[in-house]
Design a protein around this motif. Structure first.
Motif, PDB file in Angstrom:
ATOM      1  N   ARG A 256       0.821  -1.220   0.000  1.00 43.75           N
ATOM      2  CA  ARG A 256       0.000   0.000   0.000  1.00 43.75           C
ATOM      3  C   ARG A 256       0.851   1.264   0.000  1.00 43.75           C
ATOM      4  N   PHE A 257       2.100   1.148   0.444  1.00 44.37           N
ATOM      5  CA  PHE A 257       2.959   2.331   0.528  1.00 44.37           C
ATOM      6  C   PHE A 257       4.081   2.326  -0.493  1.00 44.37           C
ATOM      7  N   SER A 260       4.312   5.017  -3.348  1.00 35.43           N
ATOM      8  CA  SER A 260       4.536   6.404  -2.958  1.00 35.43           C
ATOM      9  C   SER A 260       5.983   6.679  -2.576  1.00 35.43           C
ATOM     10  N   SER A 267       2.099   9.687   1.686  1.00 28.25           N
ATOM     11  CA  SER A 267       1.848   8.489   2.476  1.00 28.25           C
ATOM     12  C   SER A 267       2.681   8.436   3.752  1.00 28.25           C
ATOM     13  N   GLU A 270       0.452   8.935   6.706  1.00 28.15           N
ATOM     14  CA  GLU A 270      -0.437   7.791   6.861  1.00 28.15           C
ATOM     15  C   GLU A 270       0.297   6.613   7.488  1.00 28.15           C
ATOM     16  N   THR A 328      -5.126   4.300   8.564  1.00 26.12           N
ATOM     17  CA  THR A 328      -4.093   5.147   7.974  1.00 26.12           C
ATOM     18  C   THR A 328      -4.587   6.563   7.743  1.00 26.12           C
TER      19      THR A 328
END
Length: 407
Positions: A256-257, A260, A267, A270, A328
């Motif tokens: 998910r990160f 970025s 992010s 987050e 997040t």
């Protein structure tokens, strides 16, 4: 208060699978768990979100006055947890009532007066220096060579320490916080360093935190200020270092990160917030002491019993996290900075966030193709039930020149 099914607060599972361990504790014992500290000293670990809110929100019934403890006669002079659960320590941690409010105000004012732009500049400069020391090698351990060195250097500068004192302070803090055989020696080194800084600032005031604390008109002694500086340094350094390390681990191991890392900084905040919910650096805190017999979470608590604050357990309480989703976004209702009148002062939270976010951003800016150098499942944590941080974070990247060597 000793119960036959008390859980030892230690062991490898606090390193390898704390989330599962807290779930099992909650399943077997409920929201308030009987535990044993080093030397089979009994205590209660509060894992319930509502119960923790109750304990931290009632400073009269659940006091910070450690003199109330009903176990002192069983505590040896060399008990390794004494730096964390001390008796008659004249610090803000064990001050109650109006005197605590005055003391918290002094500390908050001294921290809040720090220039936020200057703070960011210090953090960026020290972060760049640390990256310069490793960026040409193509590989590094971002815990030992970076995260564990950055917060204390920034905090030492804010407080008024010479930069060269930083390495010794790091070692002493880690020894004290880990609660093992070097704990008391680390505490002694820290106390000596703080006492010397106070003596220096009395002779030569400057624009720093210590000078502002000495100028406060509330009449606190040098010993009280020394103790508060120790608390502030310990609470500000190690959890912030672990916040950096745990956030970088998340960004390097979670899809998910990953995108970025190359696409911007949106992010970082987050990831930092998710760490505070799911992998908070401060797992458990000692503590509170019951001022009288009471009940909590279905348990009978006796006067003088020690209650440990299970911050990570409360953050993951299924009674408030019903869908078990990752957080997040902007939800900041976690316990990672505590709660109630003894929570981390807001200016201290802001300083920690600036240091951690700057540290993460500088690494991602300077080493844009950074990647984990070992399988994610091989990463290990320090053997502590109190603070959760990585023992190392090996990474690889394309070597780049140091900033100071650029034209």
């Amino acid at each position: 208060m000793t119960t036959p099914d008390a859980v030892p607060l230690g062991g490898p599972r606090f390193q390898t699978e704390p989330a599962r361990l807290y779930r099992e504790m909650r399943r077997d014992h409920g929201a308030v768990v009987p535990v044993l500290l080093d030397g089979d000293v009994p205590a209660w670990l509060v894992l319930g979100y509502r119960e923790l809110h109750q304990v931290t929100g009632d400073p009269v019934l659940f006091s910070r006055d450690s003199d109330l403890w009903n176990q002192w006669e069983h505590i040896p002079a060399d008990w390794p947890l004494l730096p964390m659960i001390g008796r008659k320590q004249p610090s803000i941690l064990y001050t109650v009532g109006e005197r605590h409010r005055q003391r918290a105000g002094m500390i908050s004012d001294a921290l809040e007066a720090a220039d936020p732009f200057e703070l960011r500049r210090h953090a960026e400069r020290f972060a760049d220096e640390l990256v310069d020391a490793l960026c040409t090698a193509g590989e590094a351990d971002l815990v030992a060579q970076y995260a564990m060195l950055l917060p204390v250097r920034v905090l030492a500068r804010l407080y008024g320490f010479p930069d060269e004192d930083g390495p010794g302070l790091v070692t002493a803090l880690n020894d004290m916080i880990d609660g093992r055989e070097r704990a008391l020696a680390g505490q002694a080194h820290l106390a000596t360093s703080m006492g010397q800084l106070i003596a220096d600032r009395k002779k030569d005031p400057a624009h720093d935190v210590v000078t502002r604390m000495l100028a406060d008109g509330s009449g606190f002694s040098d010993e009280e200020i020394t103790q508060d500086l120790m608390v502030m340094m310990a609470a500000g350094h190690q959890p912030t270092a672990d916040w950096i390390g745990n956030s970088l681990r998340l960004m390097l191991t979670d899809d998910r990160f990953a995108a970025s890392l190359f696409g911007g900084r949106h992010s970082v905040a987050e990831a930092m917030n998710e760490v505070l919910w799911e992998d908070t650096p401060t797992q458990n805190v000692a503590g509170r002491w019951a001022a009288r017999d009471t009940h909590l979470g279905g348990r009978r608590i006796q006067a003088g019993d020690l209650l440990l604050l299970g911050l990570q357990g409360a953050n993951s309480d299924p009674q408030v996290r019903t869908d078990a989703s990752a957080l997040t976004g902007g939800n900041n209702a976690h316990f990672s900075f505590g709660h109630g009148e003894h929570r981390c002062p807001f200016p201290a939270q802001e300083i920690a966030e600036v240091i951690a976010r700057t540290g993460i951003e500088v690494v991602l800016d300077r080493l844009p193709d950074i990647d984990l150098a070992v399988p994610a499942e091989s990463l290990t944590r320090r053997p502590s039930p109190w603070l959760r941080g990585l023992t190392e974070l090996p990474v690889r990247f394309t070597p780049v020149p140091a900033l100071l060597s650029r034209p």
